[in-house]
Design a protein around this motif. Structure first.
Motif, short mmCIF file in Angstrom:
data_model
loop_
_atom_site.label_atom_id
_atom_site.label_comp_id
_atom_site.label_asym_id
_atom_site.label_seq_id
_atom_site.Cartn_x
_atom_site.Cartn_y
_atom_site.Cartn_z
N THR A 351 0.87 -1.19 0.00
CA THR A 351 0.00 0.00 0.00
C THR A 351 0.90 1.24 0.00
N GLY A 352 0.30 2.40 -0.07
CA GLY A 352 1.06 3.65 0.00
C GLY A 352 1.66 4.05 -1.34
N LYS A 353 1.19 3.45 -2.44
CA LYS A 353 1.71 3.81 -3.77
C LYS A 353 0.96 5.02 -4.31
N ALA A 354 1.71 5.96 -4.85
CA ALA A 354 1.09 7.18 -5.40
C ALA A 354 0.29 6.82 -6.66
N ILE A 355 -0.88 7.44 -6.80
CA ILE A 355 -1.74 7.18 -7.97
C ILE A 355 -1.72 8.41 -8.87
N ALA A 356 -1.39 8.21 -10.14
CA ALA A 356 -1.35 9.33 -11.09
C ALA A 356 -2.40 9.11 -12.19
N VAL A 369 -14.48 7.84 -11.87
CA VAL A 369 -13.55 6.93 -11.20
C VAL A 369 -13.94 6.86 -9.72
N PHE A 370 -14.48 5.72 -9.31
CA PHE A 370 -14.84 5.53 -7.90
C PHE A 370 -13.62 4.94 -7.17
N HIS A 371 -13.34 5.49 -6.01
CA HIS A 371 -12.22 5.01 -5.22
C HIS A 371 -12.67 3.88 -4.30
N ALA A 372 -11.77 2.94 -4.03
CA ALA A 372 -12.05 1.88 -3.06
C ALA A 372 -10.94 1.92 -2.02
N GLY A 373 -9.82 1.24 -2.29
CA GLY A 373 -8.70 1.25 -1.35
C GLY A 373 -7.75 2.40 -1.65
N THR A 374 -8.18 3.62 -1.31
CA THR A 374 -7.30 4.78 -1.49
C THR A 374 -7.40 5.67 -0.25
N ARG A 375 -6.38 6.51 -0.07
CA ARG A 375 -6.46 7.56 0.96
C ARG A 375 -5.82 8.82 0.39
N LEU A 376 -6.26 9.93 0.94
CA LEU A 376 -5.73 11.23 0.51
C LEU A 376 -4.69 11.65 1.54
N GLU A 377 -3.42 11.74 1.13
CA GLU A 377 -2.33 12.11 2.05
C GLU A 377 -1.68 13.39 1.52
N HIS A 378 -1.78 14.46 2.27
CA HIS A 378 -1.20 15.75 1.88
C HIS A 378 -1.56 16.09 0.43
N GLY A 379 -2.83 15.94 0.09
CA GLY A 379 -3.30 16.31 -1.24
C GLY A 379 -2.99 15.28 -2.31
N GLN A 380 -2.32 14.19 -1.94
CA GLN A 380 -2.01 13.18 -2.96
C GLN A 380 -2.78 11.88 -2.69
N VAL A 381 -3.34 11.30 -3.76
CA VAL A 381 -4.09 10.05 -3.58
C VAL A 381 -3.12 8.87 -3.64
N GLN A 382 -3.21 8.01 -2.61
CA GLN A 382 -2.35 6.83 -2.53
C GLN A 382 -3.19 5.56 -2.40
N THR A 383 -2.57 4.43 -2.73
CA THR A 383 -3.27 3.16 -2.54
C THR A 383 -3.28 2.81 -1.05
N SER A 384 -4.39 2.19 -0.62
CA SER A 384 -4.46 1.76 0.78
C SER A 384 -5.17 0.42 0.93
N ILE A 412 -4.47 5.78 -15.89
CA ILE A 412 -4.17 5.72 -14.44
C ILE A 412 -2.94 4.86 -14.22
N GLU A 413 -2.04 5.38 -13.40
CA GLU A 413 -0.81 4.63 -13.11
C GLU A 413 -0.59 4.55 -11.61
N PHE A 414 -0.26 3.37 -11.13
CA PHE A 414 0.34 3.23 -9.80
C PHE A 414 1.15 1.94 -9.81
N ASP A 415 2.14 1.90 -8.98
CA ASP A 415 3.04 0.77 -8.93
C ASP A 415 2.27 -0.52 -8.67
N GLY A 416 2.37 -1.50 -9.55
CA GLY A 416 1.71 -2.79 -9.34
C GLY A 416 0.27 -2.85 -9.85
N LYS A 417 -0.19 -1.80 -10.52
CA LYS A 417 -1.58 -1.77 -11.02
C LYS A 417 -1.94 -3.04 -11.80
N TYR A 418 -3.05 -3.65 -11.46
CA TYR A 418 -3.50 -4.85 -12.17
C TYR A 418 -4.99 -4.77 -12.44
#
Ligand code: ATP
Length: 433
Positions: A351-356, A369-384, A412-418
């Motif tokens: 978790t904690g991967k930045a989403i672009a 785009v509906f979010h599921a396992g994400t969180r907003l950290e300092h204005g940036q959306v990350q995987t959670s 959409i890009e994030f590390d490990g996206k499947y």
């Protein structure tokens, strides 16, 4: 109206998105919400807000309901319902969309659900119930495979084993009844005849007495293309599902849902909320595999996208026993939700991967785009979480919705996206496309 949505997955983001469109909603809280609902909050000038209360914390949720003078509670997942959220709301005089604990047993206990199906005359696979390992083993050995072993209680979608060999079946019995791998949830098991066919989801709104079907959906539970690999929470869904055309919805509802709603009313525990029947069509004949007492995730995302009426008004009508078919309006287009998951899911994942690329994805026509396992950290959306996003598109037909969802997902890009590459293909094949 001051509303509270309980939950923090893609389903709850979709519910929040639709609820927020209603001018009747003065404020909307989501407990605990996710990065998508946090982004809604940031853009809402205080009208929408995430609140850090967990979905299973009934006292915490009720304190929130009292403090915020909530007028309508909408339960997303099954957990708070099986823990008695609707009962606590009833005691506090606050409408809750979702069944009381006694009716939520339709999902909380698979044995309760099977026995209710038998009582109500709903077609379902043959089964036997065991709490004794020796008796269960003897039953396994006396019957042919495949067979299905199910833990009675909630087991986070992992309590069902479709055993192809007697060894696998015996292992499942051992894991549940001897090693107690699901604790109390596996203290009793169902051993069911295995059915072979195509699955579909039928959801209906219920007010305790009246039942109004929603358009059919089809989910994709397996992690890999071609419905292979381990089961997940769901890797994508679309609506309508060609296997269950709109013209057959009412008849299917009369067969699979209305008898159960009548039975629950007769028992003095009327079902209010959304009842979801997991169907299996065997040579065209429907059987109910299971009931869920809430919207499916991801089925909710395409359904909310197609809904063309005021959601809080409809949900409140369910709570108040005045649901009518003409309250529901559905857009004729198709909608498809493609789940983007973290690499490794449904096993372990980072978790904690930045989403672009979320903004670019959102510019594709018809896409939300509906979010599921994400969180907003300092204005940036990350995987959670494991299921990260549900890219959902509304298109003229299934083919167009599918194209738009895949086009948006490519931004959409994030590390490990499947993601699976064949979401919607089953429906297109059935349409001969
Ligand atoms: P979920 O949490 O995903 O809703 P669950 O753990 O509550 O699932 P079920 O939906 O009852 O369990 O079963 C999960 C899957 O197992 C079904 O979608 C279906 O593919 C398969 N399954 C269940 N019962 C049978 C059956 N009798 N015959 C064949 N397959 C079955």
């Amino acid at each position: 109206m001051r509303c509270l949505i309980v939950g923090g997955g893609g389903r709850e983001h979709a519910l929040a998105w639709k609820m927020a469109q209603s001018p009747a909603v003065e404020s909307l809280l989501i407990a605990p919400g996710n990065g998508g609902t946090a982004a809604m909050a940031a853009a809402s000038a205080g009208r929408v807000q995430n609140v850090p209360v967990k979905d299973g914390d009934i006292p915490g949720l009720m304190a929130l309901v009292a403090r915020e003078r909530i007028d309508l509670v909408v339960a997303g997942p099954e957990l708070p319902l099986t823990l008695g959220l609707a009962d606590a709301c009833a005691a506090a005089g606050v409408p809750c969309f979702g069944p009381v604990q006694a009716a939520a047993r339709l999902e909380g206990s698979k044995i309760f659900a099977k026995e209710a199906m038998v009582d109500a005359g709903v077609p379902t696979a043959g089964f036997a119930v065991f709490d004794d390992a020796d008796a269960a083993r003897a039953h396994v050995l006396a019957h042919s495979v495949p067979m299905v072993i199910k833990a009675d209680g909630l087991a986070a979608g992992k309590g069902v084993v479709v055993a192809k060999t007697h060894e696998e079946a015996l292992e499942a019995v051992d894991a549940m009844l001897v090693q107690h791998c699901f604790g109390e949830a596996g203290a009793r098991v169902l051993i069911e005849d295995a059915l072979a066919g195509e699955e579909a989801s039928l959801l209906a709104l219920c007010d305790g007495e009246h039942v109004v079907p929603l358009p059919a959906c089809q989910d994709h539970k397996a992690i890999y293309d071609g419905d292979t690999g381990p089961n997940t929470g769901g890797m994508g869904a679309y609506s309508p599902a060609p296997i269950l055309p709109d013209a057959s919805l009412q008849a299917m509802c009369d067969l699979a849902i209305t008898p159960i709603v009548r039975l629950m009313a007769q028992r003095g525990t009327p079902f209010k909320g959304v009842l979801y029947a997991g169907l299996m069509f065997v040579d065209g004949q429907p059987f109910v595999l299971e009931y869920n007492v809430r919207f499916g995730d991801p089925e909710c995302q395409p359904l909310m996208t197609r809904l063309d009426c005021d959601l809080p008004a409809v949900l409140l009508a369910c709570c108040e026993g005045r649901l009518a078919p003409d309250m529901l309006a559905i857009r004729p287009e198709s909608a498809l939700c493609l789940v983007l998951a973290a690499g490794g899911y449904p096993g372990s994942y980072d978790t904690g991967k930045a989403i672009a690329g979320l903004d670019a994805a959102g510019t594709v026509p018809g896409v939300t785009v509906f979010h599921a396992g994400t969180r907003l950290e300092h204005g940036q959306v990350q995987t959670s979480g494991g299921r990260v996003l549900g890219v959902t598109a509304l298109g003229a037909d299934l083919a167009q919705a599918r194209d738009q969802a895949y086009t948006a997902a490519a931004h959409i890009e994030f590390d490990g996206k499947y993601c699976r590459s064949d979401i919607g293909m089953k429906g297109l094949r059935r349409l001969g496309l």
